[in-house]
Motif scaffolding. Structure first.
Motif, PDB file in Angstrom:
ATOM      1  N   ARG A  74      -6.373 120.892 -19.047  1.00  0.00           N
ATOM      2  CA  ARG A  74      -6.422 121.173 -20.471  1.00  0.00           C
ATOM      3  C   ARG A  74      -5.883 119.957 -21.187  1.00  0.00           C
ATOM      4  O   ARG A  74      -4.820 119.458 -20.830  1.00  0.00           O
ATOM      5  N   SER A 113      -5.398 118.347 -25.352  1.00  0.00           N
ATOM      6  CA  SER A 113      -5.716 118.538 -26.752  1.00  0.00           C
ATOM      7  C   SER A 113      -5.279 117.338 -27.541  1.00  0.00           C
ATOM      8  O   SER A 113      -4.216 116.779 -27.317  1.00  0.00           O
ATOM      9  N   PHE A 114      -6.149 116.944 -28.422  1.00  0.00           N
ATOM     10  CA  PHE A 114      -5.881 115.786 -29.242  1.00  0.00           C
ATOM     11  C   PHE A 114      -5.308 116.279 -30.560  1.00  0.00           C
ATOM     12  O   PHE A 114      -4.625 117.288 -30.582  1.00  0.00           O
ATOM     13  N   GLU A 115      -5.561 115.614 -31.632  1.00  0.00           N
ATOM     14  CA  GLU A 115      -4.838 115.950 -32.863  1.00  0.00           C
ATOM     15  C   GLU A 115      -5.412 117.145 -33.628  1.00  0.00           C
ATOM     16  O   GLU A 115      -4.893 117.523 -34.653  1.00  0.00           O
ATOM     17  N   GLY A 136      -5.887 120.347 -32.646  1.00  0.00           N
ATOM     18  CA  GLY A 136      -5.441 121.695 -32.328  1.00  0.00           C
ATOM     19  C   GLY A 136      -6.387 122.492 -31.443  1.00  0.00           C
ATOM     20  O   GLY A 136      -6.089 123.619 -31.077  1.00  0.00           O
ATOM     21  N   THR A 149      -8.233 123.199 -27.921  1.00  0.00           N
ATOM     22  CA  THR A 149      -8.042 122.915 -26.511  1.00  0.00           C
ATOM     23  C   THR A 149      -9.352 122.444 -25.900  1.00  0.00           C
ATOM     24  O   THR A 149     -10.382 123.077 -26.085  1.00  0.00           O
ATOM     25  N   LEU A 165      -8.149 107.050 -25.041  1.00  0.00           N
ATOM     26  CA  LEU A 165      -8.038 106.213 -26.228  1.00  0.00           C
ATOM     27  C   LEU A 165      -8.776 106.932 -27.344  1.00  0.00           C
ATOM     28  O   LEU A 165      -9.994 107.054 -27.310  1.00  0.00           O
ATOM     29  N   LEU A 166      -8.026 107.460 -28.304  1.00  0.00           N
ATOM     30  CA  LEU A 166      -8.630 108.213 -29.408  1.00  0.00           C
ATOM     31  C   LEU A 166      -8.746 107.317 -30.632  1.00  0.00           C
ATOM     32  O   LEU A 166      -7.732 106.894 -31.195  1.00  0.00           O
ATOM     33  N   THR A 219      -2.236 109.595 -24.347  1.00  0.00           N
ATOM     34  CA  THR A 219      -3.285 109.274 -25.311  1.00  0.00           C
ATOM     35  C   THR A 219      -2.785 108.187 -26.241  1.00  0.00           C
ATOM     36  O   THR A 219      -1.681 108.302 -26.787  1.00  0.00           O
ATOM     37  N   PHE A 220      -3.601 107.176 -26.407  1.00  0.00           N
ATOM     38  CA  PHE A 220      -3.312 106.178 -27.427  1.00  0.00           C
ATOM     39  C   PHE A 220      -4.151 106.462 -28.653  1.00  0.00           C
ATOM     40  O   PHE A 220      -5.348 106.753 -28.524  1.00  0.00           O
ATOM     41  N   LEU A 221      -3.533 106.420 -29.803  1.00  0.00           N
ATOM     42  CA  LEU A 221      -4.251 106.580 -31.058  1.00  0.00           C
ATOM     43  C   LEU A 221      -4.351 105.208 -31.686  1.00  0.00           C
ATOM     44  O   LEU A 221      -3.379 104.450 -31.688  1.00  0.00           O
ATOM     45  N   THR A 229      -0.117 124.531 -31.216  1.00  0.00           N
ATOM     46  CA  THR A 229       0.251 123.296 -31.881  1.00  0.00           C
ATOM     47  C   THR A 229       1.722 123.352 -32.289  1.00  0.00           C
ATOM     48  O   THR A 229       2.179 124.334 -32.868  1.00  0.00           O
ATOM     49  N   ASP A 278      -0.430 104.288 -32.293  1.00  0.00           N
ATOM     50  CA  ASP A 278       0.555 105.299 -31.904  1.00  0.00           C
ATOM     51  C   ASP A 278       0.156 105.836 -30.527  1.00  0.00           C
ATOM     52  O   ASP A 278      -0.895 105.492 -30.003  1.00  0.00           O
ATOM     53  N   ARG A 306       0.750 109.335 -27.556  1.00  0.00           N
ATOM     54  CA  ARG A 306       1.349 110.597 -27.124  1.00  0.00           C
ATOM     55  C   ARG A 306       1.492 110.508 -25.619  1.00  0.00           C
ATOM     56  O   ARG A 306       0.503 110.279 -24.919  1.00  0.00           O
TER      57      ARG A 306
END
Lengths: 156, 156
Positions: A80, A82-84, A86, A88, A104-105, A141-143, B88, B137, B139
DNA sequence: GTAGTTGCAAATTTTTTGCACCATC
DNA sequence: GATGGTGCAAAAAATTTGCAACTAC
């Protein structure tokens, strides 16, 4: 995307894992797993996956997809994530890449790239040494802004 | 937990940020932010936060808490984070620790520890060099077994 | 008085559950 | 004939929205 030969190899590996847990690879589960294999790296939500699986297996119910994903998550066949947003999402854990991958988002185009190289070996060792925390897995995860969007921005 | 002097300092910093965006620090928002400051590191969900804020501000509505969190997330005062449970959670971004922190999620007791040291400087540099991805940024969550639970297991 | 904000209730979205029925070994 | 699995509909959670009323410059 991975090629068909590899897909059926993965599929029988997964079937074996299910059997070892006393579970079956039913037509619905097979269709769900095949879709996950086919759309590997798409990071589908349960609803999205349901829509895709329905193309191959029109009578499948949404609840079955949820239940299948739960089973697969328990067996660590999927993760599972989840990114930003919310929602899943589910991410197949392929055998080849040593179990780990990072994301990488891109905050401009919203796409998610995967990195199949494990960049955290040193960091995990440090966490274990300094914090006494035995690491079993990670989510990273990198944003930021992806190469494509950066190139576009420079053109403007 | 951070001490009260620091809390009111953070609060006025946040008020300033809201004002700069043309928004107000209403009593409801103040109560919400104060609760976030007080229960810093608790990783509360919106519902949990709502229950806590209600103690100080009984007339507040759940929708207001959601709306406040949205505003705070947009201003990057809080981060949305989610662990494996699909809920979340919200995490205050404190000024002191250089903006970054990582999480250690114990799979035995379920608790979340924070690491306030930035362990990813090298990794981010590599991502930028090798993938052309400009990191803004990140996570990072490690899943595993915390020091306490390991100690308990060894006793058995 | 205008612009932002709120509480409430209703609506929407996401996920889980109960249950009768089906498949298979 | 147990045991695991399914579809459907209902229920439960989580989140968002519409709206009239309120507040503060």
């Amino acid at each position: 995307m991975i090629d068909l030969a590899l897909q059926s190899e993965e599929l029988s590996r997964i079937e074996k894992q299910l059997h070892q847990a006393g579970l079956k690879l039913t037509p619905q589960r097979r269709a769900t797993v095949k879709t996950l294999l086919r759309l590997h790296e798409s990071h589908l939500s349960a609803e999205e996956l349901f829509a895709k699986v329905k193309e191959a297996e029109p009578d499948i119910g949404l609840a079955t997809v949820y239940r299948t994903l739960e089973v697969l998550a328990e067996l660590r066949i999927v993760n599972r994530v989840s990114f930003e947003d919310g929602i899943t999402r589910y991410d197949l854990r392929t055998e080849d890449s040593g179990h780990f991958h990072h994301h990488l988002l891109c905050q401009v185009c919203g796409r998610v790239e995967e990195i199949h190289e494990d960049l955290l070996l040193d960091v995990e060792q440090k966490v274990e040494q300094d914090y006494g925390f035995k690491v079993a897995d990670h989510r990273l995860t990198f944003l930021g802004i992806c190469a494509k969007c950066r190139a576009k921005q420079h053109l403007q």
